[in-house]
Design an enzyme around this catalytic site. Structure first.
Site, mmCIF file in Angstrom:
data_model
loop_
_atom_site.group_PDB
_atom_site.id
_atom_site.type_symbol
_atom_site.label_atom_id
_atom_site.label_comp_id
_atom_site.label_asym_id
_atom_site.label_seq_id
_atom_site.Cartn_x
_atom_site.Cartn_y
_atom_site.Cartn_z
ATOM 1 N N GLY A 118 3.845 -0.548 4.404
ATOM 2 C CA GLY A 118 4.255 0.662 3.696
ATOM 3 C C GLY A 118 4.466 1.851 4.611
ATOM 4 O O GLY A 118 5.530 2.460 4.628
ATOM 5 N N GLU A 138 -1.477 8.316 3.788
ATOM 6 C CA GLU A 138 -1.340 8.508 5.239
ATOM 7 C C GLU A 138 -1.888 9.874 5.657
ATOM 8 O O GLU A 138 -2.503 10.012 6.700
ATOM 9 C CB GLU A 138 0.108 8.336 5.689
ATOM 10 C CG GLU A 138 0.769 7.016 5.262
ATOM 11 C CD GLU A 138 -0.035 5.765 5.564
ATOM 12 O OE1 GLU A 138 -0.825 5.774 6.536
ATOM 13 O OE2 GLU A 138 0.099 4.780 4.810
ATOM 14 N N HIS A 172 -5.629 9.775 5.852
ATOM 15 C CA HIS A 172 -6.117 9.080 7.044
ATOM 16 C C HIS A 172 -6.429 10.058 8.184
ATOM 17 O O HIS A 172 -7.189 9.719 9.090
ATOM 18 C CB HIS A 172 -5.075 8.079 7.550
ATOM 19 C CG HIS A 172 -5.251 6.677 7.035
ATOM 20 N ND1 HIS A 172 -6.465 6.042 6.988
ATOM 21 C CD2 HIS A 172 -4.338 5.772 6.583
ATOM 22 C CE1 HIS A 172 -6.298 4.806 6.516
ATOM 23 N NE2 HIS A 172 -5.013 4.618 6.263
ATOM 24 N N ASN A 222 -0.061 7.319 12.240
ATOM 25 C CA ASN A 222 -0.115 7.827 13.618
ATOM 26 C C ASN A 222 -0.393 9.322 13.630
ATOM 27 O O ASN A 222 0.175 10.084 12.862
ATOM 28 C CB ASN A 222 1.220 7.577 14.316
ATOM 29 C CG ASN A 222 1.745 6.190 14.056
ATOM 30 O OD1 ASN A 222 1.100 5.215 14.375
ATOM 31 N ND2 ASN A 222 2.910 6.109 13.416
HETATM 32 N N1 TRP Z 1 -2.749 1.706 8.536
HETATM 33 C C1 TRP Z 1 -1.619 1.441 7.688
HETATM 34 C C2 TRP Z 1 -2.004 2.001 6.343
HETATM 35 O O1 TRP Z 1 -2.664 1.404 5.580
HETATM 36 C C3 TRP Z 1 -1.316 -0.011 7.582
HETATM 37 C C4 TRP Z 1 -0.184 -0.504 8.393
HETATM 38 C C5 TRP Z 1 1.022 0.041 8.525
HETATM 39 C C6 TRP Z 1 -0.112 -1.708 9.116
HETATM 40 N N2 TRP Z 1 1.820 -0.743 9.293
HETATM 41 C C7 TRP Z 1 1.153 -1.819 9.674
HETATM 42 C C8 TRP Z 1 -1.010 -2.715 9.347
HETATM 43 C C9 TRP Z 1 1.546 -2.910 10.444
HETATM 44 C C10 TRP Z 1 -0.629 -3.808 10.093
HETATM 45 C C11 TRP Z 1 0.643 -3.885 10.653
HETATM 46 O O2 TRP Z 1 -1.750 3.095 6.041
HETATM 47 ZN ZN ZN Z 2 -4.225 2.979 5.273
#
Ligand code: TRP
Ligand code: ZN
Length: 842
Positions: A258, A295, A298, A262
Site C-alpha cells: 500500500g 503512514e 508511523h 520513509n
Molecule cells: N511499512 C509499510 C506499512 O505498513 C509496509 C510496506 C510497504 C512494505 N511496502 C512494503 C512491507 C514492501 C514489505 C515490502 O506502512
Molecule cells: Zn505500517
C-alpha cells in the site's frame, strides 16, 4: 538460495554502530553508481558484517586504505571484514541496476520514475550496510541524474541543488533524525507537486508536498486534507506533533504494497493516494484517508521509536493500524468503521490463523521476513492494542502511551518494552497481554447462560487449538464488552466490560426476568464466540441493540447459521423488515452494512473439511434470492427515494450510494429486467465512480443487453486512468459467470501488465471472489502466476500462492489434485519456497 531459518532467540547486538552515512547515488540510463561513506564505531566484539545483495563492488577503502580481496569475505549476501579497528571510515562504490529491477525492492525504475522500497531488507540492494533496524544513523544523500528528471528527492532537508555538465544535475539532502536504513528513501523523476502548509501545536511551519504525474495532481487533494487532519489528530489524541520542516509523499503506480513510511518522504502506491469521486470509488477514498493516516502515524510509532529486529514488526504495525482505525472511526461512523475492520479481520486473519500459515503476531522464527507482513501481524496486532486500550479507558491509555514515547523516543525496541511502558504509565499490569503476541491461533470463547430465580449467570470457557510448534498455550486475557436488554421493552439494562482471563469463570446478575445478552460489543476481542443464542434472540438484537456494530454482528451470526447450518431464514428477514425501513433514512451507511451477506470465500473459510465451494455458492444464492423476493417492493421504493446528490455530508452520501447499488442488485435478483434501464441510466448520468461502477456491475454481472456497451464505454472513458481500469478488470474477472476464457481474455488484454502488481491483483482478486472458480481453473492461474513471479517479483508471488493455502479443506478428489499440483512446484525464491513448504506441512 539459502533457506536458513532465523530465530528470535538468537538476537545479538550489532558489533558496530553507524555514526553517519553519506550516500551519493548517480542514476544513468543503464546503471546506477552508489558511493557510500560510513563512519562506524565498535559497540561489541565481533566481525564487521555489511549486508549486500546484487551489488557489483567496484572498490572499497577502510580508513583510507584500499582493500583487496584477501582483506574481506564477500558472498551473495554479505561482506565481512576481519579484524576491523574501533573507529572506521569505510568507503565503497557499487553499481546497481534499477532499470532491470522487477522485484520493486531496493532502488527500482517504474516507468519514468526511480524510487526506493527498503523495508524490510531492501537497503542492502543499494549499498553495503549493516541493514538491520537496530542500527540508527544520520543520512546525508546526494542524488544525481539527467535533467530530464527534474525532481530529485531524499529524506530530510534540502541542503544544496545545482547543475552539472552533460545535461545533468544534483541535489543534496540531509535528514537530521537518526533512522534505520529501511526508512531511507530517494526519488528521481518528472513529477508535478501539490503544496500546502501545516503549523504544528509547537508552532513548527511544515511544508507539505504530494508528488504525482501532472494530470493526477487534482486527485491528490483529498490525501492532502487527510494528511493535515492526521497531523492534528495525532497531536490531540496522542500528544505527538511532527518533527521536521517538510513532509513529502510520492505516488508510484508500481508498488508491492500500500505505502511506505520513509522518514519525511513517504512513497505510496497510487491506489492509496489518488482519490477523486470521478475516478475512484468511495471505498478507495476511505482507504486513501486511512493509509495517509497510517503512514503519517508511523512517524512516531515506527520511525522515532522503531523495532529492535523484524520479529517485532507487530510493535509498529499493530499499533499503527490501531491508530489509523481509531482515526477513521472519527472520520465516518465509528460503528461502520468497526464493521469494516472486523470484516477484514474475519475474512483474512481468522482463516490465516486457522490454517498452515498460522503464526503468532510476534513470530519466533522465519525464513523470509517479507512473508510476515500478514493479516496476523497487522490486524490481529491492532486488536491486541485495542483490547488493552478498551481495558484501560481513554485516560489511562493516554498515560501509558505518553510513558512509552518519553521512555523510548529515538530507540529501537521490543514488544516487551511497549507493554512495560504502557503498564507503568497506566498503573495497570498488562503483562498477560504478552501472551497474545506470542501465541498463534484464534481463541474459542464458549459462553453459556442460565437463568434461575432472578439470577442470570454467564459461564465463560476459553480454548486454543493445539499447535505442536507452540505446546504451552496459556489462557489469554479477553475483555468481553457486553450489555443486557429487557426482552419486553428492548431497553438496555446493564453494560460493562468483563475481563475474562482464566480457563473458565462465571459471572452473575440479579434481574427480574431472563434478559437478552449482547456479547463482545464492538468486537472487544479477536475470538470465535460460541453462545447459545436462539435465532429469535439474534433477531431481537438486530432490532434493539444500540451498538451498531453488534446489530451487524447479529445479522452475520444469524446468516452463518442459515448458510452453514441450515437454519430457517424467516427470523432474519423479519428482523430486516422491521429494522431497515427506518434505518435507510436515518443511517444509510449502517443500513447498507446490515445487508451484508458473508462472502462465499468467508463461508468457505469456516469449513475445515470436505469443503465443496459449489454447495456454498448454491446455498448463498438461494438465500440471496429469498431475501430479494421477500422484501418485495422495498428495493425499488428505496432506490427511488434515495438521492445522494442532496447529501452534503460525505459519509451520508456514501451510504446512500452504497444502498442504491444494493437496491439495484436486488431488483435484478427479483428478475425485474426493467432494472437494466435504471442501471443504464445511472451509469450514464453520473460522474461518481461508485454510482457508475455499481450500475456497471449490475449490467455486466447479469448479462444485460447493455452489458457489452458499458464495457466498451467504460474502457474508452478510463483507458488512461490505471486505477479506474483496475476496477474494470476486477469487476469482469469477478462476475459470477466468469469462466477460464473470461480470465484469459483479461490477461491477454493489451492493458494487462505483469510488471504492475495492482493490475495483477485486479484480475486475480476478481477471480478469487468466486471460490468455485478459484478451486477449478483458478488453481492453475495462481500456480502459474506464483511461479512466474518467483523470479520476477517473489514478494507478490508468495502472496498470490497463499490464496491456495486452504487446499487441504477441499473435498476429494479436488484436495488430492491441488496437493499434487503444489507438490510438484520447485520455486527458487525464499519467499515462495517458505510459503509453499508451510502450505504443504499442514
Ligand atoms: N511499512 C509499510 C506499512 O505498513 C509496509 C510496506 C510497504 C512494505 N511496502 C512494503 C512491507 C514492501 C514489505 C515490502 O506502512
Ligand atoms: Zn505500517
Amino acid at each position: 538460495m539459502s533457506q536458513e531459518t532465523v530465530y528470535l532467540k538468537d538476537y545479538k547486538k550489532p558489533s558496530f554502530l553507524v555514526d553517519s552515512v553519506y550516500l551519493d547515488i548517480q542514476v544513468h540510463q543503464d546503471h546506477t553508481i552508489v558511493d557510500a561513506v560510513l563512519e562506524m564505531t565498535r559497540q561489541t566484539a565481533g566481525e564487521l558484517v555489511l549486508l549486500g545483495r546484487d551489488l557489483e563492488l567496484k572498490h572499497i577503502t577502510l580508513n583510507g586504505t584500499l582493500l583487496n580481496e584477501q582483506d574481506y569475505q564477500l558472498d551473495s549476501e554479505q561482506l565481512v571484514i576481519h579484524n576491523a579497528p574501533e573507529q572506521i571510515k569505510l568507503q565503497t562504490q557499487v553499481v546497481i541496476h534499477p532499470e532491470t529491477n522487477t522485484m520493486l525492492e531496493g532502488l527500482y525504475q517504474a516507468g519514468d520514475l526511480f524510487v526506493t522500497q527498503n523495508e524490510p531488507e531492501g537497503f542492502r540492494k543499494i549499498t553495503f550496510y549493516p541493514d538491520r533496524p537496530d542500527v540508527l544513523s544520520v543520512f546525508t544523500t546526494r542524488v544525481e541524474a539527467d535533467k530530464k528528471y527534474p525532481v530529485l528527492l531524499a529524506n530530510g532537508n534540502l541542503l544544496e541543488k545545482g547543475d552539472l555538465d552533460n545535461g545533468r544535475h544534483y541535489a543534496i539532502w540531509q535528514d537530521p533524525t537518526k533512522k534505520p536504513s529501511y526508512l531511507f528513501a530517494c526519488v528521481i523523476g518528472d513529477l508535478a507537486v501539490l503544496k500546502d502548509r501545516y503549523v504544528t501545536s509547537e508552532g513548527r511551519d511544515v511544508a507539505l508536498e504530494i508528488y504525482a504525474i501532472e494530470k493526477d495532481i487534482p486527485k491528490c487533494k483529498i490525501a492532502m486534507q487527510a494528511l493535515k487532519h492526521s497531523m492534528r489528530w495525532d497531536e490531540e489524541h496522542y500528544g505527538r506533533p511532527y518533527d521536521l520542516d517538510n513532509y513529502m509523499i510520492v505516488a508510484v503506480s508500481q508498488f508491492n504494497m500500500g505505502a511506505m513510511e520513509n522518514k519525511g518522504l513517504n512513497i505510496f502506491n497510487t491506489s492509496c493516494v489518488l482519490a477523486d469521486e470521478e475516478y475512484t470509488t468511495d471505498a478507495a477514498i476511505m482507504r486513501v484517508q486511512s493509509v495517509i493516516a497510517h503512514e503519517y502515524f508511523h512517524n512516531w510509532t515506527g520511525n522515532r521509536i522503531t523495532c529492535r529486529d523484524w520479529f517485532q514488526l507487530c510493535l509498529k504495525e499493530g499499533l499503527t493500524v490501531f491508530r489509523d482505525q481509531s482515526f477513521s472511526e472519527d472520520l465516518q461512523s465509528a460503528a461502520v468503521q468497526r464493521i469494516d475492520d472486523v470484516s477484514v479481520l474475519k475474512a483474512h486473519q481468522f482463516p490465516e490463523d486457522a490454517g498452515p500459515l498460522s503464526h503468532p503476531p510476534r513470530p519466533d522464527h522465519f525464513v523470509e521476513i517479507n512473508n510476515f507482513y500478514t493479516a496476523t501481524v497487522y490486524e490481529k496486532g491492532a486488536e491486541i492494542n485495542r483490547m488493552m486500550a478498551t481495558l484501560l479507558g481513554k485516560e489511562k491509555y493516554r498515560l501509558g502511551t505518553d510513558e512509552y514515547f518519553s521512555r523510548h523516543d529515538g530507540q529501537a525496541v521490543t514488544v516487551e518494552d511497549w507493554i512495560n511502558a504502557l503498564s507503568a504509565g497506566s498503573g495497570t499490569d498488562l503483562s498477560a497481554f504478552l501472551r497474545w503476541y506470542n501465541q498463534p491461533g484464534t481463541p474459542k470463547l464458549e459462553v453459556t447462560s442460565e437463568y434461575v430465580d432472578g439470577k442470570y449467570s454467564l459461564t465463560f470457557k476459553q480454548s486454543l487449538k493445539a499447535n505442536n510448534k507452540y505446546p504451552n498455550l496459556q489462557a489469554l486475557p479477553i475483555p468481553v464488552a457486553f450489555a443486557l436488554f429487557d426482552p419486553l421493552t428492548g431497553q438496555e439494562i446493564n453494560s460493562d466490560v468483563y475481563l475474562f482471563d482464566q480457563e473458565q469463570a462465571t459471572i452473575s446478575f440479579d434481574v427480574v426476568q431472563k434478559p437478552v445478552v449482547s456479547l463482545l460489543r464492538n468486537f472487544s476481542a479477536p475470538v470465535n464466540l460460541e453462545f447459545d443464542y436462539s435465532d429469535d434472540e439474534l433477531a431481537f438484537l438486530i432490532e434493539h441493540e444500540t451498538n451498531g456494530f453488534n446489530q451487524w454482528q447479529a445479522t452475520q451470526t444469524l446468516l452463518e447459521r442459515i448458510l452453514l447450518k441450515d437454519h430457517a431464514v424467516t427470523p432474519y428477514i423479519n428482523a430486516l423488515k422491521r429494522t431497515l425501513p427506518n434505518m435507510v433514512k436515518q443511517d444509510p451507511l449502517l443500513a447498507s452494512r446490515l445487508l451484508d451477506v458473508p462472502s462465499e470465500g468467508y463461508l468457505g473459510s469456516r469449513i475445515d473439511e470436505n469443503y465443496e465451494p459449489e454447495i456454498i455458492q448454491e446455498k448463498r444464492n438461494a438465500l440471496l434470492s429469498a431475501l430479494a423476493r421477500e422484501m418485495g417492493s422495498f428495493w425499488k421504493e428505496t432506490y427511488q427515494a434515495l438521492d445522494p446528490a442532496l447529501q452534503n455530508e460525505f459519509s451520508q452520501a456514501m451510504g446512500e450510494r452504497a444502498l442504491k447499488n444494493i437496491m439495484l442488485t436486488n431488483m435484478a435478483r427479483q428478475g425485474d429486467t426493467a432494472v437494466f434501464d435504471l442501471a443504464y441510466q445511472q451509469y450514464r448520468s453520473t460522474n461518481n465512480m461508485s454510482e457508475r461502477l455499481g450500475a456497471f456491475k449490475v449490467l455486466v454481472w447479469n448479462d444485460a443487453p447493455q452489458a457489452q456497451e458499458v464495457i466498451e464505454d467504460f474502457y474508452n472513458r478510463f483507458k488512461d486512468e490505471p486505477l479506474s481500469l483496475d476496477q474494470w478488470f476486477m469487476l469482469q474477472a469477478a462476475q459470477p459467470n466468469a469462466t477460464a476464457q473470461t480470465i484469459q481474455q483479461l490477461t491477454q488484454h493489451s492493458d494487462y501488465d505483469l510488471g504492475t502488481p495492482n493490475r495483477i491483483r485486479a484480475v486475480s482478486g476478481g477471480l478469487n471472489s468466486n471460490p468455485v472458480n478459484t478451486w477449478s481453473f483458478g488453481v492453475q492461474h495462481f500456480i502459474d502466476l506464483a511461479m512466474y513471479l518467483d523470479e520476477k517479483n517473489p514478494i507478490v508471488g508468495s502472496r498470490l500462492l497463499q490464496v491456495l493455502s486452504r487446499w487441504y479443506t477441499l473435498a476429494e478428489p479436488k484436495r488430492t489434485e491441488v496437493k499434487n499440483a503444489l507438490t510438484q512446484l520447485q520455486p527458487k525464491s525464499k519467499n515462495v519456497s517458505e510459503t509453499l513448504n508451510s502450505m504443504l506441512a499442514v
